[in-house]
Design an enzyme around this catalytic site. Structure first.
Site, PDB file in Angstrom:
ATOM      1  N   HIS A  74       0.836  -1.207   0.000  1.00 22.55           N
ATOM      2  CA  HIS A  74       0.000   0.000   0.000  1.00 22.55           C
ATOM      3  C   HIS A  74       0.874   1.262   0.000  1.00 22.55           C
ATOM      4  O   HIS A  74       0.694   2.161  -0.839  1.00 22.55           O
ATOM      5  CB  HIS A  74      -0.916  -0.034   1.235  1.00 22.55           C
ATOM      6  CG  HIS A  74      -1.827   1.137   1.354  1.00 22.55           C
ATOM      7  ND1 HIS A  74      -3.147   1.101   0.953  1.00 22.55           N
ATOM      8  CD2 HIS A  74      -1.622   2.381   1.830  1.00 22.55           C
ATOM      9  CE1 HIS A  74      -3.702   2.271   1.178  1.00 22.55           C
ATOM     10  NE2 HIS A  74      -2.810   3.068   1.711  1.00 22.55           N
ATOM     11  N   GLU A  75       1.825   1.321   0.931  1.00 20.50           N
ATOM     12  CA  GLU A  75       2.668   2.522   1.029  1.00 20.50           C
ATOM     13  C   GLU A  75       3.588   2.647  -0.177  1.00 20.50           C
ATOM     14  O   GLU A  75       3.908   3.761  -0.601  1.00 20.50           O
ATOM     15  CB  GLU A  75       3.453   2.510   2.337  1.00 20.50           C
ATOM     16  CG  GLU A  75       2.595   2.485   3.600  1.00 20.50           C
ATOM     17  CD  GLU A  75       1.519   3.565   3.658  1.00 20.50           C
ATOM     18  OE1 GLU A  75       1.696   4.631   3.019  1.00 20.50           O
ATOM     19  OE2 GLU A  75       0.482   3.346   4.320  1.00 20.50           O
TER      20      GLU A  75
END
Lengths: 489, 489
Positions: free
Chosen positions: B254-255
């Site tokens: 996600h990051e």
């Protein structure tokens, strides 16, 4: 609000921004991704421009004209602000900007010249840097000595004539001591492989034993050990050479000394111009007394010997006495940062005389290498083998730090004075240090010096702590006694 | 220099200072000593005041009146600067500075309250934060909706009425899908002990496979995963729960999605107002499509299953299909960040309604916990067991992020649109993902969206990339197809 209150609020914000600049410096040398270098330069330049604008803001001059100090701390704050403002407004913007522009370029040129062993490649940059700093010194000094004006930025209220006279008294005693030591039997060095994790574990223990507050700091690895920040965020770095554990351990203690000063300042002064160490010399007195007079004492070495055996198993030295001798071994060598307590000051004196001559115009950059080599051989007894071990070894001149070197030796001198009084006040010191307990000594330093921050000027800070006007006598007596005993001279 | 050039030089410096602010935020959540909190708060406030002064500098208004854009990028830069200037000149300096000052303190209070399960200890901070943000929203909105004014900072050009209408269309389909899934057989979870070092090794591999540039970034641990910075210094964090490896691994992906957007913007836009993601919703579209449509696909789960077996030995699930089912398992649970793709949006809708009521004054902080618990039970079918699983679970409100939550669901919606076109354009996608190769997909996203930064507005950015005006249709179709197949509904 009064002019004083306006001024203080403004100064607090400036100091907070300066702390941020320090934090970015820490970041750059510890955790920053290497690809971020160019972007970081632009970020730092933007912050520097903000800081410069604030430090030369005309409102500062108006407030300083009108402000009245409410108390002793207020008077000290005004003293610091007046001094900084006077300095900053005397430097033409064109000069400040030109210095900022060439500094990173000169540093890069120095790095390349050092690797290539090519002094002449660095010469144009050095020449330019000297010219700019000389101009800056002249602008600040008016008709006075430009070198003194530069030194005043790092060590206020101390003239270079005083330093030169002090060094002249020290040199013959140091040279004689050095010759006697190198003529005696050299004790065995500590040899072996000391894993990084183990060295870092000992480093953390050392930091704790010397009172470093980890809730307001941290230890990381960096190429060059340093301490950074003030008040509640004072971080240190160390480095590890797996075959030379003293490098890491004493770098850690040294930086803990700097950090303890910053962490130990009265919290009421936080983020004011007196909420930090008063000068580079007084700062160095703390790092040096932690590292040398305490950390390299026979008593503390006894404790450290046990801690090292516990971490690494049997050591190459026979016993605690052998460990103490290894930790204080005097070698022939070229590099200032690797020098022992005796020879370190000779390195400084050499640099001090040369840089003073450069700034005063008595020595030209083109003649510097020869002057260095001649002087080194005269002081140390053997010739410089290559520029990286000689005139190109230190970063300082490439980034324009002229007038900074003498503060290292002043720190040693101040540490000598402090230690003389500290020992007299703490009769059980050796027993405490033998148990790894530095709390009485570091507590004494905090109560007598660290907590006052920059409340008083540098020499007054030392005089208040040790009870007499500082001079080189106690340091020289300490060195002669210590090494006479250690080397059976 | 022209007004445009003056403006751009000034804006670059402001952006450089804003990057510094982001770096300090990273520092605070990863490496800062905990005792430095109060001092940091003052440092941040000082920097925030500098930024606020620059963002409201009257010269900006003059330059913006006169500036003529030299090209398309210049026009976009002027658009961003005009929007920001209009917003910023409406917020009083006192309010901006007060928000910067209390934010780290409120965050600490939230952390402590969350650990202690003590909502009332956080209440004074929350009340103060809501009051300040409400005042800010009102100042910007004039007579308009203060919540829309806050949301506009994260997602320009989207009204909360539009969001509410979109959510109203999604909600029945999501509730129906959720009920059908929870009525079907639940696949086994992935169980076992997964050591932190192993999870971090897989995290680094995942980051590399998704194209994260480690020379311009780094991965660290933090309580709350985040991505921070633009251009050449984009750092991410993740977290590790030793019994729930999907938490760490999908947080990392996600990051990396966020970071890839920032690292992927055209270098020519660096340190300009268009040299970063255009909105939080578009940002979230990247993190979500990386994490879910790509990372949680059957194809990619096949590769990840092998990588996990290689790191941890035999897993509790029978095969790659079982791994895929476990990675997409729909649980009854409390925590937004642990929610599956179906229920995640229900979490957002709950927060959106509550925070809109808080800012509009229809709900007071003291009634928030009860409102949360009531709404949660209505939406999810079971009561909240403790505050850390309820109203205290997210950091956002403690740091004043009101109007931010809906951008997560907008990101999901945008990701759905992008994925529909991406799949059509890349017929070999499944084969590539099965080999752990995301380069075609991430390359498509870079070429169609990331490299443009904020050149176009948020909805235009999505429309340009996927070829149609975004709505919730593709996301809902994707979710219904995926989970109908997976749960044999």
């Amino acid at each position: 609000m009064s002019a004083y209150q306006d001024l203080l609020a403004f100064a607090r914000q400036t100091e907070a921004l300066a702390q941020i600049s320090g934090r970015l410096g820490w970041d750059q040398q510890t955790v920053m991704p290497r690809g971020a270098n160019a972007q970081r330069s632009e970020e730092m330049a933007a912050l520097e421009e903000v800081l410069h604008a604030r430090r030369t803001d005309p409102r500062l001059g108006e407030w300083l004209d009108q402000a009245e100090a409410p108390d002793e701390a207020g008077a000290a704050i005004l003293r610091e602000l007046r001094r900084d403002y006077a300095r900053n407004t005397k430097v033409p913007a064109r000069l400040a900007s030109e210095l900022a522009r060439i500094t990173p370029l000169a540093q890069t040129a120095w790095e390349e010249a050092r690797l290539a062993g090519n002094v002449s490649a660095f010469l144009p940059w050095l020449t330019q840097m000297i010219a700019l700093r000389r101009e800056e010194g002249q602008a600040i000094a008016g008709g006075g000595d430009p070198y003194d004006a530069l030194m005043d930025d790092y060590e206020p209220q101390t003239s270079s004539d005083t330093v030169a006279a002090t060094f002249d008294r020290m040199r013959p005693r140091l040279v004689a001591l050095r010759e006697a030591i190198l003529g005696a039997d050299t004790p065995p060095a500590l040899t072996g492989h000391f894993a990084q994790e183990g060295q870092m574990r000992i480093s953390r223990r050392l930091a704790e034993h010397f009172g470093y507050d980890f809730t307001r700091g941290r230890i990381d690895l960096a190429v060059h050990p340093f301490s950074s920040g003030s008040g509640d965020d004072v971080r240190i770095t160390t480095r590890v050479a797996v075959e030379e554990p003293f490098n890491c351990l004493y770098s850690t203690i040294h930086e803990v000394g700097h950090a303890a000063y910053e962490q130990g300042v009265d919290a009421a002064y936080a983020l004011t111009p007196i909420g930090r160490g008063v000068s580079m010399g007084v700062h160095e007195s703390q790092s040096r007394i932690y590292e040398n007079q305490l950390g390299r004492s026979r008593a503390f070495c006894g404790w450290l010997y046990g801690a090292m055996e516990q971490e690494f198993g049997a050591l190459s030295v026979a016993d605690a006495d052998g460990f103490y001798a290894a930790a204080n071994r005097v070698n022939t060598g070229y590099i200032r940062t690797e020098a022992d307590e005796v020879q370190y000051n000779l390195h400084i004196m050499l640099r001090f005389d040369l840089e003073r001559a450069l700034i005063r115009g008595a020595l030209e950059a083109g003649d510097l290498e020869e002057a260095w080599n001649t002087r080194f051989e005269a002081d140390f007894g053997y010739p410089v083998d290559r520029p990286a071990n000689g005139v190109l070894q230190d970063v300082h001149w490439s980034v324009g730090l002229f007038g900074y070197f003498p503060t290292y030796a002043l720190g040693n001198i101040y540490a000598g004075c402090l230690y003389q009084t500290l020992r007299a006040d703490l009769p059980d010191l050796d027993a405490q240090l033998s148990a790894g307990d530095t709390s009485a000594a570091t507590g004494w330093l905090n109560a007598r010096l660290q907590k006052f921050g920059a409340l008083n000027g540098p020499r007054q800070t030392i005089a208040n702590a040790c009870g007499f006007d500082p001079d080189e006598g106690p340091l020289m007596d300490y060195l002669e006694a210590k090494f006479t005993e250690l080397y059976k001279l």
